[in-house]
Design a protein around this motif. Sequence first.
Motif, PDB file in Angstrom:
ATOM      1  N   SER A   1       5.359   6.689  -4.231  1.00 19.53           N
ATOM      2  CA  SER A   1       4.608   6.290  -3.037  1.00 19.53           C
ATOM      3  C   SER A   1       3.952   4.922  -3.186  1.00 19.53           C
ATOM      4  O   SER A   1       3.631   4.263  -2.195  1.00 19.53           O
ATOM      5  CB  SER A   1       3.547   7.347  -2.693  1.00 19.53           C
ATOM      6  OG  SER A   1       2.457   7.303  -3.602  1.00 19.53           O
ATOM      7  N   TRP A   2       3.740   4.482  -4.441  1.00 21.62           N
ATOM      8  CA  TRP A   2       3.065   3.205  -4.707  1.00 21.62           C
ATOM      9  C   TRP A   2       4.015   2.152  -5.279  1.00 21.62           C
ATOM     10  O   TRP A   2       3.570   1.121  -5.795  1.00 21.62           O
ATOM     11  CB  TRP A   2       1.928   3.406  -5.701  1.00 21.62           C
ATOM     12  CG  TRP A   2       0.759   4.202  -5.216  1.00 21.62           C
ATOM     13  CD1 TRP A   2       0.465   5.505  -5.521  1.00 21.62           C
ATOM     14  CD2 TRP A   2      -0.300   3.749  -4.367  1.00 21.62           C
ATOM     15  NE1 TRP A   2      -0.696   5.892  -4.909  1.00 21.62           N
ATOM     16  CE2 TRP A   2      -1.195   4.835  -4.194  1.00 21.62           C
ATOM     17  CE3 TRP A   2      -0.577   2.538  -3.732  1.00 21.62           C
ATOM     18  CZ2 TRP A   2      -2.342   4.734  -3.415  1.00 21.62           C
ATOM     19  CZ3 TRP A   2      -1.724   2.438  -2.953  1.00 21.62           C
ATOM     20  CH2 TRP A   2      -2.595   3.529  -2.809  1.00 21.62           C
ATOM     21  N   SER A   3       5.317   2.355  -5.211  1.00 21.32           N
ATOM     22  CA  SER A   3       6.241   1.533  -5.997  1.00 21.32           C
ATOM     23  C   SER A   3       6.859   0.345  -5.258  1.00 21.32           C
ATOM     24  O   SER A   3       7.520  -0.486  -5.878  1.00 21.32           O
ATOM     25  CB  SER A   3       7.367   2.409  -6.552  1.00 21.32           C
ATOM     26  OG  SER A   3       8.124   2.968  -5.508  1.00 21.32           O
ATOM     27  N   ALA A   4       6.659   0.225  -3.944  1.00 25.96           N
ATOM     28  CA  ALA A   4       7.274  -0.875  -3.191  1.00 25.96           C
ATOM     29  C   ALA A   4       6.469  -2.153  -3.351  1.00 25.96           C
ATOM     30  O   ALA A   4       5.233  -2.130  -3.410  1.00 25.96           O
ATOM     31  CB  ALA A   4       7.384  -0.508  -1.719  1.00 25.96           C
ATOM     32  N   VAL A   5       7.148  -3.284  -3.425  1.00 22.99           N
ATOM     33  CA  VAL A   5       6.481  -4.570  -3.556  1.00 22.99           C
ATOM     34  C   VAL A   5       6.850  -5.483  -2.391  1.00 22.99           C
ATOM     35  O   VAL A   5       7.831  -5.248  -1.682  1.00 22.99           O
ATOM     36  CB  VAL A   5       6.829  -5.261  -4.893  1.00 22.99           C
ATOM     37  CG1 VAL A   5       6.399  -4.392  -6.069  1.00 22.99           C
ATOM     38  CG2 VAL A   5       8.307  -5.593  -4.970  1.00 22.99           C
TER      39      VAL A   5
ATOM     40  N   GLN B   1       0.839  -1.186   0.000  1.00 26.49           N
ATOM     41  CA  GLN B   1       0.000   0.000   0.000  1.00 26.49           C
ATOM     42  C   GLN B   1       0.884   1.249   0.000  1.00 26.49           C
ATOM     43  O   GLN B   1       2.089   1.185   0.254  1.00 26.49           O
ATOM     44  CB  GLN B   1      -0.923  -0.010   1.216  1.00 26.49           C
ATOM     45  CG  GLN B   1      -1.962  -1.116   1.191  1.00 26.49           C
ATOM     46  CD  GLN B   1      -3.077  -0.900   0.182  1.00 26.49           C
ATOM     47  OE1 GLN B   1      -3.021   0.004  -0.653  1.00 26.49           O
ATOM     48  NE2 GLN B   1      -4.087  -1.747   0.240  1.00 26.49           N
ATOM     49  N   GLN B   2       0.281   2.368  -0.266  1.00 31.31           N
ATOM     50  CA  GLN B   2       1.002   3.635  -0.353  1.00 31.31           C
ATOM     51  C   GLN B   2       1.819   3.884   0.908  1.00 31.31           C
ATOM     52  O   GLN B   2       1.314   3.759   2.019  1.00 31.31           O
ATOM     53  CB  GLN B   2      -0.007   4.764  -0.565  1.00 31.31           C
ATOM     54  CG  GLN B   2       0.586   6.067  -1.019  1.00 31.31           C
ATOM     55  CD  GLN B   2      -0.495   7.077  -1.351  1.00 31.31           C
ATOM     56  OE1 GLN B   2      -1.546   7.102  -0.716  1.00 31.31           O
ATOM     57  NE2 GLN B   2      -0.236   7.907  -2.330  1.00 31.31           N
ATOM     58  N   SER B   3       3.092   4.222   0.727  1.00 25.02           N
ATOM     59  CA  SER B   3       3.999   4.351   1.866  1.00 25.02           C
ATOM     60  C   SER B   3       3.718   5.633   2.662  1.00 25.02           C
ATOM     61  O   SER B   3       3.374   6.671   2.082  1.00 25.02           O
ATOM     62  CB  SER B   3       5.449   4.361   1.387  1.00 25.02           C
ATOM     63  OG  SER B   3       5.735   5.565   0.693  1.00 25.02           O
ATOM     64  N   PRO B   4       3.874   5.588   3.980  1.00 23.86           N
ATOM     65  CA  PRO B   4       3.703   6.801   4.788  1.00 23.86           C
ATOM     66  C   PRO B   4       4.650   7.924   4.359  1.00 23.86           C
ATOM     67  O   PRO B   4       4.250   9.090   4.310  1.00 23.86           O
ATOM     68  CB  PRO B   4       3.996   6.325   6.205  1.00 23.86           C
ATOM     69  CG  PRO B   4       3.651   4.863   6.188  1.00 23.86           C
ATOM     70  CD  PRO B   4       4.055   4.389   4.819  1.00 23.86           C
ATOM     71  N   ALA B   5       5.907   7.577   4.044  1.00 26.29           N
ATOM     72  CA  ALA B   5       6.853   8.611   3.601  1.00 26.29           C
ATOM     73  C   ALA B   5       6.385   9.228   2.293  1.00 26.29           C
ATOM     74  O   ALA B   5       6.492  10.448   2.084  1.00 26.29           O
ATOM     75  CB  ALA B   5       8.246   8.009   3.444  1.00 26.29           C
ATOM     76  N   GLY B   6       5.861   8.393   1.409  1.00 25.41           N
ATOM     77  CA  GLY B   6       5.340   8.899   0.143  1.00 25.41           C
ATOM     78  C   GLY B   6       4.130   9.790   0.337  1.00 25.41           C
ATOM     79  O   GLY B   6       3.971  10.809  -0.348  1.00 25.41           O
ATOM     80  N   GLN B   7       3.282   9.425   1.285  1.00 21.04           N
ATOM     81  CA  GLN B   7       2.113  10.246   1.582  1.00 21.04           C
ATOM     82  C   GLN B   7       2.540  11.620   2.095  1.00 21.04           C
ATOM     83  O   GLN B   7       1.977  12.650   1.697  1.00 21.04           O
ATOM     84  CB  GLN B   7       1.230   9.533   2.602  1.00 21.04           C
ATOM     85  CG  GLN B   7       0.552   8.288   2.055  1.00 21.04           C
ATOM     86  CD  GLN B   7      -0.222   7.536   3.106  1.00 21.04           C
ATOM     87  OE1 GLN B   7       0.110   7.590   4.295  1.00 21.04           O
ATOM     88  NE2 GLN B   7      -1.252   6.823   2.703  1.00 21.04           N
ATOM     89  N   GLU B   8       3.526  11.624   2.983  1.00 22.41           N
ATOM     90  CA  GLU B   8       4.010  12.898   3.532  1.00 22.41           C
ATOM     91  C   GLU B   8       4.594  13.784   2.442  1.00 22.41           C
ATOM     92  O   GLU B   8       4.372  15.002   2.419  1.00 22.41           O
ATOM     93  CB  GLU B   8       5.053  12.635   4.619  1.00 22.41           C
ATOM     94  CG  GLU B   8       4.490  12.014   5.878  1.00 22.41           C
ATOM     95  CD  GLU B   8       5.568  11.651   6.885  1.00 22.41           C
ATOM     96  OE1 GLU B   8       6.745  12.018   6.648  1.00 22.41           O
ATOM     97  OE2 GLU B   8       5.239  11.016   7.899  1.00 22.41           O
ATOM     98  N   LEU B   9       5.332  13.166   1.513  1.00 22.55           N
ATOM     99  CA  LEU B   9       5.932  13.941   0.427  1.00 22.55           C
ATOM    100  C   LEU B   9       4.857  14.536  -0.479  1.00 22.55           C
ATOM    101  O   LEU B   9       4.964  15.687  -0.916  1.00 22.55           O
ATOM    102  CB  LEU B   9       6.883  13.061  -0.374  1.00 22.55           C
ATOM    103  CG  LEU B   9       7.570  13.737  -1.568  1.00 22.55           C
ATOM    104  CD1 LEU B   9       8.388  14.946  -1.119  1.00 22.55           C
ATOM    105  CD2 LEU B   9       8.456  12.732  -2.309  1.00 22.55           C
ATOM    106  N   LEU B  10       3.822  13.779  -0.756  1.00 24.70           N
ATOM    107  CA  LEU B  10       2.737  14.296  -1.594  1.00 24.70           C
ATOM    108  C   LEU B  10       2.070  15.505  -0.943  1.00 24.70           C
ATOM    109  O   LEU B  10       1.837  16.522  -1.606  1.00 24.70           O
ATOM    110  CB  LEU B  10       1.697  13.197  -1.840  1.00 24.70           C
ATOM    111  CG  LEU B  10       2.026  12.200  -2.942  1.00 24.70           C
ATOM    112  CD1 LEU B  10       1.115  10.986  -2.850  1.00 24.70           C
ATOM    113  CD2 LEU B  10       1.883  12.854  -4.309  1.00 24.70           C
ATOM    114  N   VAL B  11       1.755  15.394   0.335  1.00 30.51           N
ATOM    115  CA  VAL B  11       1.100  16.507   1.033  1.00 30.51           C
ATOM    116  C   VAL B  11       2.004  17.736   1.042  1.00 30.51           C
ATOM    117  O   VAL B  11       1.556  18.866   0.774  1.00 30.51           O
ATOM    118  CB  VAL B  11       0.730  16.086   2.469  1.00 30.51           C
ATOM    119  CG1 VAL B  11       0.252  17.293   3.273  1.00 30.51           C
ATOM    120  CG2 VAL B  11      -0.343  14.999   2.447  1.00 30.51           C
ATOM    121  N   ALA B  12       3.295  17.526   1.307  1.00 24.39           N
ATOM    122  CA  ALA B  12       4.237  18.644   1.339  1.00 24.39           C
ATOM    123  C   ALA B  12       4.375  19.279  -0.044  1.00 24.39           C
ATOM    124  O   ALA B  12       4.440  20.508  -0.169  1.00 24.39           O
ATOM    125  CB  ALA B  12       5.603  18.163   1.835  1.00 24.39           C
TER     126      ALA B  12
END
Length: 205
Positions: free
Chosen positions: A84-88, A16-27
Amino acid sequence: MPQTLLFDLFGVIARQQSPAGQELLVATAGASAPEFWAAYWALRAPYDRGEVTGPEYWRQVASALGATFDDQQVGRLLAADITSWSAVDDDMVALVEQAAAAGWQLALVSNIPEELAVHYEQHHHWLRHFDLVAFSCRIGHAKPEPEAYRWCCRALDLAPGRILFIDDRPENIRAAEAIGMHTHLFIGSAQARQVIAELEAARQH
């Protein structure tokens, strides 16, 4: 008896979408998190179905936020969204490879926008194990819309009862069951591996 394993992508094989990726998107958007995620998800379905492009989607998000994103900001948001969605899940990639080696026909159905689909095609070579890859942005239907599942059945030339669908979301499982597919609600690789092993044993008898 299922002859084809139909996998979801995010939350099953991909994380699922990573927390770090979510933070970067919001910023990157320069918005408050609650407002950003409300706009992000409210506008996501047409993007996933390929009805709007990535830049169009992000300009719609900006409008919903009462903001304006220039071309550079849109580019950064597109890149951050992909990351943000790229980890498997390596255990699940291994399970896919083992199932393919055991002779299972494999298929994939995912709610995914075009830019992210291209990224997966370019960077995740295990996709070659799938006889069918049904990306929502290319088939014009997204789970849990019944037509997303029917499209897969037609493309595979199989009755729903010949397919085991594996997904982590109950609403997607219910929709697949409603058209007659076998299902497994994914909670981890160990349980998925056991279900496939039991089918494999039954198939050999």
